[in-house]
Design an enzyme around this catalytic site. Structure first.
Site, PDB file in Angstrom:
ATOM      1  N   GLY A   7       1.063  -1.235   0.157  1.00  0.00           N
ATOM      2  CA  GLY A   7      -0.316  -0.091   0.095  1.00  0.00           C
ATOM      3  C   GLY A   7       0.822   1.212  -0.284  1.00  0.00           C
ATOM      4  N   PHE A   8       1.531   1.266   1.074  1.00  0.00           N
ATOM      5  CA  PHE A   8       2.900   2.428   1.049  1.00  0.00           C
ATOM      6  C   PHE A   8       1.941   4.078   1.055  1.00  0.00           C
ATOM      7  CE2 PHE A   8       4.819  -0.699  -1.400  1.00  0.00           C
ATOM      8  CZ  PHE A   8       5.304  -1.403  -0.704  1.00  0.00           C
ATOM      9  N   THR A  64       2.397  -6.922   5.679  1.00  0.00           N
ATOM     10  CA  THR A  64       3.213  -6.513   7.032  1.00  0.00           C
ATOM     11  C   THR A  64       3.268  -7.444   7.863  1.00  0.00           C
ATOM     12  OG1 THR A  64       1.055  -5.332   7.476  1.00  0.00           O
ATOM     13  CG2 THR A  64       2.734  -3.680   7.280  1.00  0.00           C
ATOM     14  N   ASN A  93       6.911  -9.386  16.575  1.00  0.00           N
ATOM     15  CA  ASN A  93       7.149 -10.420  15.923  1.00  0.00           C
ATOM     16  C   ASN A  93       9.099 -10.613  15.493  1.00  0.00           C
ATOM     17  OD1 ASN A  93       7.430 -12.119  13.221  1.00  0.00           O
ATOM     18  ND2 ASN A  93       6.431 -13.683  14.508  1.00  0.00           N
ATOM     19  N   THR A 111       8.677 -10.974  10.902  1.00  0.00           N
ATOM     20  CA  THR A 111       7.439 -10.178   9.955  1.00  0.00           C
ATOM     21  C   THR A 111       8.413  -8.132  10.746  1.00  0.00           C
ATOM     22  OG1 THR A 111       5.824  -9.983  12.097  1.00  0.00           O
ATOM     23  CG2 THR A 111       6.047 -11.090   9.376  1.00  0.00           C
ATOM     24  N   GLN A 164       9.958  -5.290   7.899  1.00  0.00           N
ATOM     25  CA  GLN A 164       9.528  -4.394   7.453  1.00  0.00           C
ATOM     26  C   GLN A 164      10.789  -2.786   7.892  1.00  0.00           C
ATOM     27  OE1 GLN A 164       5.733  -3.079   8.900  1.00  0.00           O
ATOM     28  NE2 GLN A 164       5.494  -5.091   9.800  1.00  0.00           N
ATOM     29  N   GLY A 210       6.132   0.242  10.639  1.00  0.00           N
ATOM     30  CA  GLY A 210       6.129  -0.188   9.252  1.00  0.00           C
ATOM     31  C   GLY A 210       7.000   1.882   8.187  1.00  0.00           C
ATOM     32  N   GLU A 211       7.109   2.033   8.748  1.00  0.00           N
ATOM     33  CA  GLU A 211       7.763   4.106   7.904  1.00  0.00           C
ATOM     34  C   GLU A 211       8.968   4.595   8.519  1.00  0.00           C
ATOM     35  OE1 GLU A 211       4.370   6.358   6.729  1.00  0.00           O
ATOM     36  OE2 GLU A 211       3.732   5.352   8.770  1.00  0.00           O
TER      37      GLU A 211
END
Ligand code: MOS
Length: 740
Positions: free
Chosen positions: A239-240, A468, A631, A634, A638, A704-705
């Site tokens: 997605g991003f 993710t 985790n 995962t 990322q 995520g970012e």
């Protein structure tokens, strides 16, 4: 405590992705792949027709020939599309008027029995325009930049202290302009929607980061009760940010499905990803930093100008990090915009912080060089113990340890601080570093947990897995709270019938959803314990429910673990009913009293060819303070992915706009460059794994970012260290190094 890619999987974590097998065997269905519950033969294929001028209006569309083409069912244009009663969202091109705001704007939809038929017929439309002069020059119009005025109110910049007075104390000053280009999101899965109606009820499969958001948008724009819209998206192929909002094509698919009374599938082609579905705006950043002889920063001024669409504002907050990353007596920062005839800007991985750290952290490197000071030392001297921009504490901040550990893992002490001194054969070698940062966000979420009589469990939440690992960590978190092996937990998400969760954006899903899962699972565990103590046939009969615990699918007495029974025994004896509980969680009540923020330190080694100036990123080392790592696989994946994108930010990515026609010139993967395997060297990622329990009970800040932040500047600074050439204009391509 620290975890990295080679650490063994800690106990209780799922070692493999929950959805890994479904994905590698092709069983995982993405939005465009569904052939049920409607009849597959009924599927109608939609093709979006885009404007070929950047500004003006559509005078006429002759669609007779297109309608006669084989397989064509209907052609929707602004001249025949249904008029929507709700307030017109002016940034969505849903055929409500004939205005053209950018080249590539959706202006018609062709519906046919196959995609090739629809695409062919689209070429037969005869479209006449009334062109108007277009605003396509950005660099020549920086003087026109104005403050944002979202919601009608002008948003001024931020000021702290007396910048002019503080700057007089500076003995060393950096004053330069840094540029970041337009970038476009290109997840592997392009945007895609299948829409079908069951009477007044609308169903969509949509490639999205936000099923509830798509549901709300469709309800509002099509004037439907919320409960009449269902959105499903069990898997999102990346997605991003571009899939965080519903764009025109989602509404157009729903509108078309109503008209043809059949399911309609609308998939954007790769070139259609450049324009109608958002982009990261270009930013021009004038940064001035003054420091005294000891390296202490006395003032930072950051004035950013970015482009925005004539349709609506989107502000890329590239001055954000300059406001808060370092202590400085005085600070002044503005973000202004210049309107352009281009598609909308939108959130793109680490909006604000990705370009913001990319530019500020080069300026910091320049300052360190002028001071003849080690770049890490300069950052330590100006370390912000509290948030200088809001004058409040951080919930938890361990950036100092990130610098130390990453420097150590990288071998920073071997760096030659003088540029252009180190070579390896025909290549110049350089080391560079930068700080990474991204806010920790959190929103309210609700989850549901069931304990099944067969000893398995179920966890559901209306969140998304955008690649993710949300399936994995939902199952794992429910299992930990229930006292079950995580492989026995089924996870469901991506369906708006499930309890509501926020957008999978802003790196907030882990911190939002997992606390809700934890509450629901603990509630289910309590209900199970209550059942046991009330059941005269249970060995736990008449015990206190609070004296019980669970582990490995057994409920037992804490004081005497051998007294107890399996979930299965208890539940089958009690009518084989499942135990079900819902749980909600929301941000901490005292959230406004602190800044919740993640940090990291990124170090890069580059090799630059002495003749071709080709840059190879040999190694990147990143250490991050992101709270609890939920985790290993995962989470660390990322961060690695973010670093890869950071390398692309530094060296490859740039959307090029034709200065006359306003169309994206490089709207394909041959010309829009992203890193490939050959571009990426060794990536070493580690996290401190220090829980931030003031932020949420599980201590996790989301991941995520932040990986994309810092990396671009670390590479840029390494290029300077290798070559002595300072490039302040991303991407750093060989021609720019040559000319510097
Ligand atoms: Mo992310 S850009 O907040 O989807």
């Amino acid at each position: 405590m620290m975890q990295n890619q080679t650490s063994p999987t800690p106990k209780g974590q799922l070692e493999h992705r929950y959805d890994g097998i479904a994905k590698v065997t092709g069983k995982a269905k993405y939005a465009a792949e569904f052939t049920e519950p409607f009849a597959k033969k009924d599927l109608v294929y939609a093709y979006i027709v885009q404007s070929t001028i950047p500004s003006g209006s559509i005078a006429s569309i002759d669609q007779k020939e297109a309608e006669r083409a084989f397989g064509v069912i209907a052609v929707l244009t602004p001249f025949n599309a249904p008029q929507l009663t709700s307030a017109k969202p002016h940034n969505l091109s849903i055929l409500q008027d004939t205005d053209v705001h950018y080249n590539g704007q959706p202006i018609a939809v062709v519906l046919a029995t196959s995609l090739p038929f629809a695409r062919h017929a689209s070429r037969l439309l005869k479209i006449q325009y009334n062109p108007q002069p277009a605003k396509l020059n950005f660099m020549g119009r920086l003087d026109e930049a104005r403050l944002p005025r979202q919601g009608g109110k002008e948003q001024p910049g931020t000021v702290r202290g007396d910048l002019a007075a503080s700057m007089t104390k500076a003995t060393v000053t950096v004053d330069e302009t840094y540029i970041t280009p337009i970038q476009n999101h290109n997840p592997m899965e392009p945007h895609a929607t299948i829409a079908w109606w069951e009477g007044e009820k609308l169903n969509v499969y949509d490639a999205t980061q936000y099923i509830s958001g798509v549901k709300m948008s469709l309800s509002r724009i099509l004037n439907l009760p919320l409960e009449n819209v269902r959105v499903q998206c069990p898997y999102t192929g990346g997605g991003f940010g571009c899939k965080g909002t519903a764009w025109s094509h989602v509404v157009l698919a729903a509108m078309a499905a109503k008209i043809v009374q059949k399911p309609v599938k609308l998939v954007l082609e790769r070139d259609q990803m450049f324009g109608p579905v958002g982009a990261r705006p270009t930013t021009v950043n004038k940064i001035k930093i003054g420091a005294d002889a000891s390296g202490r920063i006395v003032g930072i001024q950051h004035d950013a100008v970015m482009h925005t669409s004539v349709m609506d504002e989107f502000v890329e907050r590239s001055a954000g990090p300059s406001r808060m990353l370092y202590n400085s007596e005085a600070n002044s920062a503005t973000e202004k915009m210049v309107e352009m005839n281009l598609g909308m800007g939108t959130y793109m991985r680490a909006p604000g912080e990705a370009p913001g750290t990319a530019v500020l952290e080069i300026a910091m490197d320049e300052l360190a060089h002028k001071l003849n000071m080690d770049p890490v030392q300069l950052r330590l001297v100006n370390y912000a113990e509290t948030d200088p921009s809001r004058n409040r504490p951080f919930s938890s901040k361990h950036l100092r340890e990130c610098y130390t550990q990453a420097a150590d893992r990288f071998g920073w002490s071997k760096r030659n601080s003088q540029p252009r001194q180190t070579s390896d054969g025909h290549k110049l070698i350089g080391y560079g570093m930068a700080t990474a940062t991204y806010p920790a966000n959190r929103s309210a979420a609700t989850a549901i947990v069931r304990i099944l009589p067969n000893g398995h469990a179920f966890v559901g939440c209306g969140t998304q897995d955008i690649g993710t690992g949300m399936y994995t960590i939902m199952a794992q978190t429910a299992a930990a709270a229930l006292g079950l092996d995580p492989t026995l937990v089924e996870a469901r998400l991506g369906d708006s019938m499930l309890p509501k969760a926020p957008v999978s954006g802003g790196s907030q899903s882990t911190a939002s959803v997992l606390p809700a899962v934890d509450v629901a699972a603990k509630q289910a565990k309590l209900k199970l314990s209550q059942l046991a103590v009330q059941d005269s046939r249970s060995p736990l009969f008449n015990a206190k429910d609070t004296d019980l615990d669970t582990k490995d699918g057994r409920v037992f007495l804490k004081s005497n673990p051998s007294t107890g029974e399996s979930f299965t025994a208890l539940l089958t004896r009690n009518g084989s009913q499942s135990i079900e509980a819902e749980g909600s969680a929301q941000p901490a009540a005292d959230r406004a009293s602190m800044t919740t923020q993640s940090f990291g330190a990124v170090f890069a080694e580059v090799a630059v060819d002495k003749d071709t100036h080709m840059v190879q990123v040999r190694r990147v080392v990143g250490t991050y303070d992101i709270g609890t790592l939920v985790n290993n696989k995962t989470g660390l994946n990322q961060l690695v992915g973010g670093i890869v994108w950071g390398v692309g930010f530094a060296l490859h990515e740039e959307t090029v706009i034709d200065p006359v026609y306003g169309r994206t010139v490089n709207e394909n993967f041959a010309d829009y460059h992203v890193p490939v395997n050959a571009d990426i060297g060794d990536i070493d990622v580690s996290v401190l794994n220090i829980p931030d329990t003031r932020f949420n009970p599980l201590g996790s800040r989301g991941i995520g970012e932040i990986g994309i932040t810092g990396t671009a500047a670390a590479v840029a600074n390494a290029i300077y260290n290798a070559t002595g050439k300072r490039v302040r204009n991303y991407p750093i391509t060989p021609d720019k190094i040559m000319q510097a």
